[in-house]
Design an enzyme around this catalytic site. Structure first.
Site, PDB file in Angstrom:
ATOM      1  N   HIS A   1       0.827  -1.215   0.000  1.00 44.56           N
ATOM      2  CA  HIS A   1       0.000   0.000   0.000  1.00 44.56           C
ATOM      3  C   HIS A   1       0.856   1.258   0.000  1.00 44.56           C
ATOM      4  CE1 HIS A   1       0.586   1.011   4.330  1.00 44.56           C
ATOM      5  NE2 HIS A   1       0.599  -0.300   4.525  1.00 44.56           N
TER       6      HIS A   1
ATOM      7  N   CYS B   1       2.933  -4.932   6.773  1.00 47.27           N
ATOM      8  CA  CYS B   1       2.631  -4.729   5.355  1.00 47.27           C
ATOM      9  C   CYS B   1       3.773  -3.980   4.668  1.00 47.27           C
ATOM     10  CB  CYS B   1       1.317  -3.966   5.186  1.00 47.27           C
ATOM     11  SG  CYS B   1      -0.132  -4.942   5.624  1.00 47.27           S
TER      12      CYS B   1
END
Length: 551
Positions: free
Chosen positions: A449, A468
């Site tokens: 992301h 992440c």
């Protein structure tokens, strides 16, 4: 003669093969050699066949990291092979020992037992049902495949399939051979330098530095240096012993070529390329070749996570290098920095696919992050949730009742894992996912992301996230993935500006490989080395890290 010799080791002396080695798979070997009419499997006229040489090199490369208690007896095998003569009994002993080792090796490969860093619990699976057990490949299965390949004349092909075919793996084998050769030479020992050295300085160990750099592939003399003595090839120990205070010979001076070699070494080790022998450079130079070989061998195993065919388009992330590359038709089309999980929340090694790109995403905060970060911030600042565009819902079911964040909230109810509060952050500049999210199906809530903290990409060491992968160029990556579906940058930007979440499913999902290589060979053939930020290169659970070991 071959049959007589093989039968001797299989039936008369299976506990004393080549002196003192016991065969582990006697029944399986009996079946193998009976099927092969008691002919050698790996030997050809008292020499190793092509398949036999491939097996020996594969066993040696695999066992070099000493990560497991490998049972290949590779040292004994190599000793016996070196003294191989035209004695049938000796050749037969080597053949049965290789077959015995092959069964172990093939089972480990086929049962995925050579994959390091499995079983990490930094990000527990959220799946409620355990995956069904897989069928284990047995020693008899291995013998069946081996016998079939012998019948079909495909033994070399069978052995070759047990190692990755990727260029990155093959390049590392050459570096592994290099460092094992240095270790075996007996000429390496660590530098003992107590002061920083710069260009023009003199020191008795300059010849040793030069020898090290040449051995590692960093030292290359300039175009006019054929006029000078071949300094790097002279015995460094003799030169060091010959040094006297005030010695003005150029051999002991840090010259231009050596400085250039130091800079080359520093660059491929992720250090600042200033050409000086400072403490950081000295520590890297003093990593013993034996331990460097271990590290290379362990990184070679990480190539086993990848499929044989990576795809026409794919994303490759090397966490240890904090970098992502988008590859198309074998060429890197896009390269960018990434931020990976913190040392206590390590990003897992994954081989998956990106199946959708979410523009202007909402963030459903994972329970562990909400408990660790969001709630303490909300307790400290009553306006925190509103300022950062958070909403709270009762539970994860949809629809769910929204909780009024302007009222006092019972945070104690959040401690239960079931029926807990769900934090949702709306799209916008404050969103922790930034403006783009790249969805990877997995059971650990790991994805790629954007981020609302671009300043973090300025750091050299970027193990900063909760697991992440944050990407430096999210819009460029989104466009690279969506351009086949007629999405241009203008369309992507306009969609994001509306602050309305839009999930775009990829018609052709793109493979994504989240890898962890602290050593690899780049496109220029240079061995690259990086810090083991996740401590995954540790051997046998030792507390030290390999890149700080000296002898």
């Amino acid at each position: 003669m071959a049959q007589e010799s093989l039968e001797y080791w299989l039936y008369e002396s299976p506990n004393n093969v080549a002196g003192n080695i016991s065969l582990r798979y006697r029944e399986e070997l009996d079946l193998l050699y009976r099927n092969n009419d008691f002919q050698p499997v790996w030997m050809d006229h008292f020499e190793l066949s092509k398949a036999g040489k491939k097996l020996v090199s594969s066993l040696r490369h695999t066992a070099s990291d000493e990560w497991k208690a490998y049972r290949y007896r590779i040292s004994k095998l190599q000793t016996e092979i070196e003294r191989l003569s035209n004695q049938p009994k000796h050749a037969a002993a080597i053949d049965v020992l290789l077959s015995d080792a092959y069964i172990d090796f093939a089972q480990q490969v086929m049962n995925n037992e050579l994959l390091p860093n499995n079983g990490e619990l930094d990000h527990p699976s959220f799946k409620k049902v355990a995956a069904p057990p897989t069928t284990r490949i047995s020693s008899l299965d291995v013998i069946s495949l081996l016998s079939q390949s012998l019948e079909q004349g495909k033994l070399f092909s069978l052995v070759s399939q047990l190692v990755p075919k990727h260029k990155g793996y093959e390049r590392l084998t050459k570096e592994l051979d290099r460092y094992q050769e240095i270790a075996d030479s007996g000429m390496w020992y660590p530098l003992d330098i107590n002061t920083e050295l710069t260009e023009g300085d003199r020191h008795p160990q300059i010849p040793r530095i030069r020898w090290m750099l040449q051995s590692y592939g960093d030292y290359h003399q300039g175009s006019l240096d054929w006029l000078k003595p071949q300094q790097a090839t002279q015995d460094p120990l003799l030169l060091e012993q010959d040094y006297q205070a005030g010695d003005q010979r150029s051999t002991y001076q840090l010259d231009n070529d050596t400085v250039a070699a130091i800079q080359h070494f520093q660059t491929r080790n992720g250090l600042t390329a200033h050409g000086r022998i400072d403490q950081a450079t000295l520590e890297r130079l003093n990593v013993a070749p034996y331990f460097m070989a271990q590290r290379i061998a362990l990184n070679m195993k990480r190539w086993r996570y990848l499929p044989k065919h990576l795809g026409e388009r794919y994303i490759l992330v090397n966490m240890a290098n904090y970098r992502l590359n988008f590859i198309e038709n074998g060429e890197s089309q896009l390269s960018m920095k990434v931020i990976i999980g913190k040392e206590k929340l390590r990003t897992p090694v994954l081989s998956e696919t990106i199946n959708s790109v979410v523009l202007a995403p909402v963030w459903n905060v994972p329970h562990r992050i909400a408990k660790r970060s969001i709630i303490p911030s909300a307790k400290a600042n009553p306006n925190y949730l509103k300022e950062h565009n958070f909403k709270i819902y009762e539970g994860w079911q949809i629809p769910a009742k929204e909780i009024d964040i302007s009222q006092d909230i019972d945070w104690d109810g959040f401690n239960a894992r079931e029926n807990t509060y769900r934090f949702v952050q709306a799209p916008g500049e404050e969103n922790s996912l930034g403006h783009v999210k790249f969805v990877i199906p997995n059971d650990q809530s790991i994805y790629l992301h954007d981020t609302n903290h671009k300043e973090l990409f300025r750091y050299k060491d970027r193990a900063l996230s909760s697991g992440c992968i944050r990407v430096e160029k999210p819009f460029e990556l989104a466009h690279a993935l969506l351009k086949k579906q007629n999405w241009n940058r203008d369309t992507i930007d306009k969609t994001i500006q509306k602050a309305q979440t839009r999930a775009v499913r990829l018609k052709e999902p793109v493979p994504v490989y989240l890898m962890y290589w602290t050593t690899w060979v780049d496109e220029n053939g240079q061995l690259q080395v990086r810090d083991d930020v996740y401590k995954r290169d540790q051997i046998h659970g030792e507390s030290h890290k390999l890149d700080s070991i000296v002898l």
